[in-house]
Design a protein around this motif. Structure first.
Motif, mmCIF file in Angstrom:
data_model
loop_
_atom_site.group_PDB
_atom_site.id
_atom_site.type_symbol
_atom_site.label_atom_id
_atom_site.label_comp_id
_atom_site.label_asym_id
_atom_site.label_seq_id
_atom_site.Cartn_x
_atom_site.Cartn_y
_atom_site.Cartn_z
ATOM 1 N N CYS A 140 0.620 -1.459 0.003
ATOM 2 C CA CYS A 140 0.349 0.284 -0.066
ATOM 3 C C CYS A 140 0.589 1.090 -0.045
ATOM 4 O O CYS A 140 2.054 0.843 0.224
ATOM 5 C CB CYS A 140 -1.144 -0.069 1.020
ATOM 6 N N CYS A 191 0.808 3.704 2.218
ATOM 7 C CA CYS A 191 0.969 4.695 3.367
ATOM 8 C C CYS A 191 2.477 4.722 3.649
ATOM 9 O O CYS A 191 3.532 3.841 2.942
ATOM 10 C CB CYS A 191 0.887 3.679 4.342
ATOM 11 N N CYS A 222 -3.699 2.029 6.020
ATOM 12 C CA CYS A 222 -5.255 2.581 5.493
ATOM 13 C C CYS A 222 -5.669 1.104 4.871
ATOM 14 O O CYS A 222 -4.979 0.420 6.178
ATOM 15 C CB CYS A 222 -3.981 2.313 4.355
HETATM 16 ZN ZN LIG Z 1 -1.585 0.816 3.907
#
Ligand SMILES: [Zn+2]
Lengths: 96, 481
Positions: free
Chosen positions: B23, B25, B38
């Motif tokens: 992800c 992040c 997230c």
């Molecule tokens: Zn994340």
């Protein structure tokens, strides 16, 4: 109990508790599934695993650039937590 | 019974990407919990993982740098287990198609090259951090609290073949791998921050046996020192068990730093218990020749290549190894200074001894910007040419670190230049001889050790400006010794 697998251990690994009746029913279901899948071992496969390895998706993996994108706020992230304290998720004690 | 230990090491390296593995992040280095999350990295239903291109580039760098064969068509698997720091109940990892396989890493042991064979290099994601709240003892915890900032941070796992024979080799291997990660600029490589973590699989078997003994996995070693001591302890524990006819149980043991022992944690899960299966969310990962070649072209000089270059300057392998594991500016400084002095040993000693020693004493981490590499080569040359003493060299260096000045200015200001004009030195020597006729008499009668006293007198009356070697030489000439 089937000879091919240990239903109690499988239940433990899946972290579910099964009654004896359920164990019996699931054991016979699983046996049928295993017998069915067993047909695969009769196939002659190429020894080069990289060529034969087939992923359920035929697409190739798409990679993303290493650039930050907005994510959840601290409060949003914790909003579904059963319990939180000092900004942390709190769960029942769990030890290795 | 002659027994031999066999060790394999699994190392996890946290990559220094901006964002997480699956992800986007941000990877954060903070005590503030749960601020970079997230749906993907806290395992909410429906969230989909998308791999980080830079992480794949970094692991490919590491796999190439360790001589691994690159798997062109790889894939991610789910490793299933239940633990609260793993919110999806599985870790995305790799199973039978890792990014790299069958490599080796060169290490240096006692001034000799050695190699540790690498079994595999694979990509996975880190877990969150759990801490157990309660009244002291871990088994009386009342709850577990979780911070998922680390959840999903890219991790590379490097697994050696079971080929390591001693704790010494194990430590050298980790030091080398850490330096490699730093030189590749793929990780901070800080053990104390958990950027690099390792477990050891240890077994002991009769020396003549071709088969390995039962393997025991040791966890919780947080430093190189604990790695060394845990391995030594475990080899001893297993060896004496075998000698006493007891059998070794395959298990995971925990290194207890304070007691300096290993204790059993739980019986080890077999790999089947993780129920690996290919992650349906992540299709085949194809690393094209173009991609791999591009990564290959971006490889920086590797630690073993730096060592070869250092050995070419005349250093022995063990000194070269020290420099190859120093900060980059030290390595650069060595080559710049050596270019001027052509004296490898003196350059090495001045940098690793005096310069770094004084910097430690003054508690400074980098050289001031006015400090030119030429300063150090000037100091070394002035000593070589007997223009200043070794001690004066140290004094000059200390000044140079603290003040914006030059070696020549310091030498002049502190009057450190030695008298090298032979007639001027002879004059002082003769003066001292005249004042110490009784000593001269005793030297001529065989009391050799009084020569040192005379040299001391000469240096003293010159105000310290004469090189002791030259003073002794001229004294011997004057006294016809
Ligand atoms: Zn994340």
């Amino acid at each position: 109990m089937s000879e091919k697998f240990d239903i109690t251990n499988i239940a433990k690994l899946a972290s579910i508790s099964l009654s004896d009746d359920e164990k019996q029913k699931l054991s016979s279901d699983l046996s049928v599934i295993l017998d069915h899948v067993q047909a695969l071992s009769n196939l002659e496969l190429d020894t080069n695993i990289e060529d034969v390895y087939i992923h359920p998706l035929e697409k190739e993996l798409v990679l993303d650039q290493d650039v930050e994108k907005p994510s959840l706020t601290h409060d949003e992230a914790l909003s579904n937590a059963p319990k939180a304290s000092d900004g942390k998720f709190i769960v029942p004690p769990s030890l290795e | 019974m002659n027994l031999k230990p066999t060790i394999g090491i699994e190392t996890h390296i946290e990559l220094n990407t901006n964002t997480k593995m699956f992800c986007r992040c941000k990877v954060v280095d903070t005590e503030e919990p749960n601020i970079s999350l997230c749906p993907t990295c806290i395992g909410l239903p429906g969230a989909l993982p998308v791999p980080n291109e830079k992480a794949i580039r970094y692991i490919t760098l590491l796999a190439l740098a360790t001589g691994c064969a690159i798997t062109k068509k790889g894939m991610f698997h789910r490793k299933n287990y239940f633990y609260p720091d793993l919110p999806k109940n599985y870790q995305i990892s790799q199973f039978d198609l890792p990014v790299g396989e069958n490599g080796k890493l060169e290490i240096v042991i006692d001034n000799e090259k050695d190699y540790v064979e690498i079994e595999r290099v694979h990509m996975e994601e880190d877990t969150g951090k759990s801490s157990h709240e309660g009244t002291g003892r871990i088994d009386s915890a009342t709850s577990t609290s979780l911070d998922f900032n680390r959840s999903g941070v890219p991790l590379v796992e490097i697994v050696t073949k079971p080929v390591i024979q001693s704790s010494k080799v194990a430590v050298a291997y980790i030091e080398e791998l850490r330096q490699l990660a730093i030189d590749l600029d793929i990780s901070e490589g800080k053990l104390e921050k958990g950027n690099l973590r390792f477990d050891a699989n240890i077994s002991v078997a009769p020396s003549e046996s071709d088969e390995l003994g039962t393997k025991v996995e040791i966890k919780n070693m947080n430093s190189l020192r604990s790695l060394e001591r845990a391995i030594d302890y475990e080899i001893k524990r297993q060896s004496s068990a075998i000698e006493n006819g007891e059998s070794i149980i395959q298990e995971t043991r925990h290194w207890d730093e304070s007691k300096e022992t290993t204790t059993s944690m739980r019986s080890k899960e077999g790999s089947a218990d993780y129920r690996y299966f290919s992650d349906p969310d992540l299709p085949n990962m194809v690393l094209s020749d173009e991609f791999v070649n591009q990564v290959k072209d971006s490889l920086p000089p590797l630690p073993h290549e730096n060592r070869n270059k250092l050995v070419e300057t005349g250093l022995d392998l063990s000194d070269a190894n020290v420099l190859s594991k120093s900060e980059k500016w030290i390595l650069e400084l060595y080559f710049e200074v050596f270019d001027n002095t052509k004296d490898s040993k003196a350059t090495f000693n001045w940098i690793t001894g005096e310069l770094q020693g004084q910097m430690r004493k003054l508690e400074i981490k980098s050289l001031p910007e006015w400090f030119s590499p030429a300063f150090l080569s000037d100091v070394i040359k002035l000593i070589d040419e007997n223009k200043i003493s070794f001690t004066s060299g140290k004094v000059i260096l200390e000044e140079l670190i603290q003040k914006d000045t030059t070696p020549d200015d310091v030498a002049k200001k502190l009057d450190l230049y030695q008298e090298n004009d032979e007639s001027a030195i002879s004059e002082i020597v003769n003066e001292v001889i005249k004042d110490n006729q009784d000593i001269v008499e005793r030297i001529k009668n065989g009391e050799d050790k009084l020569v040192g006293f005379m040299v001391g007198q000469i240096i003293k009356s010159s105000g310290g400006s004469i090189n002791p070697g030259i003073a002794k030489e001229i004294l011997s000439k004057e006294l016809n010794l």
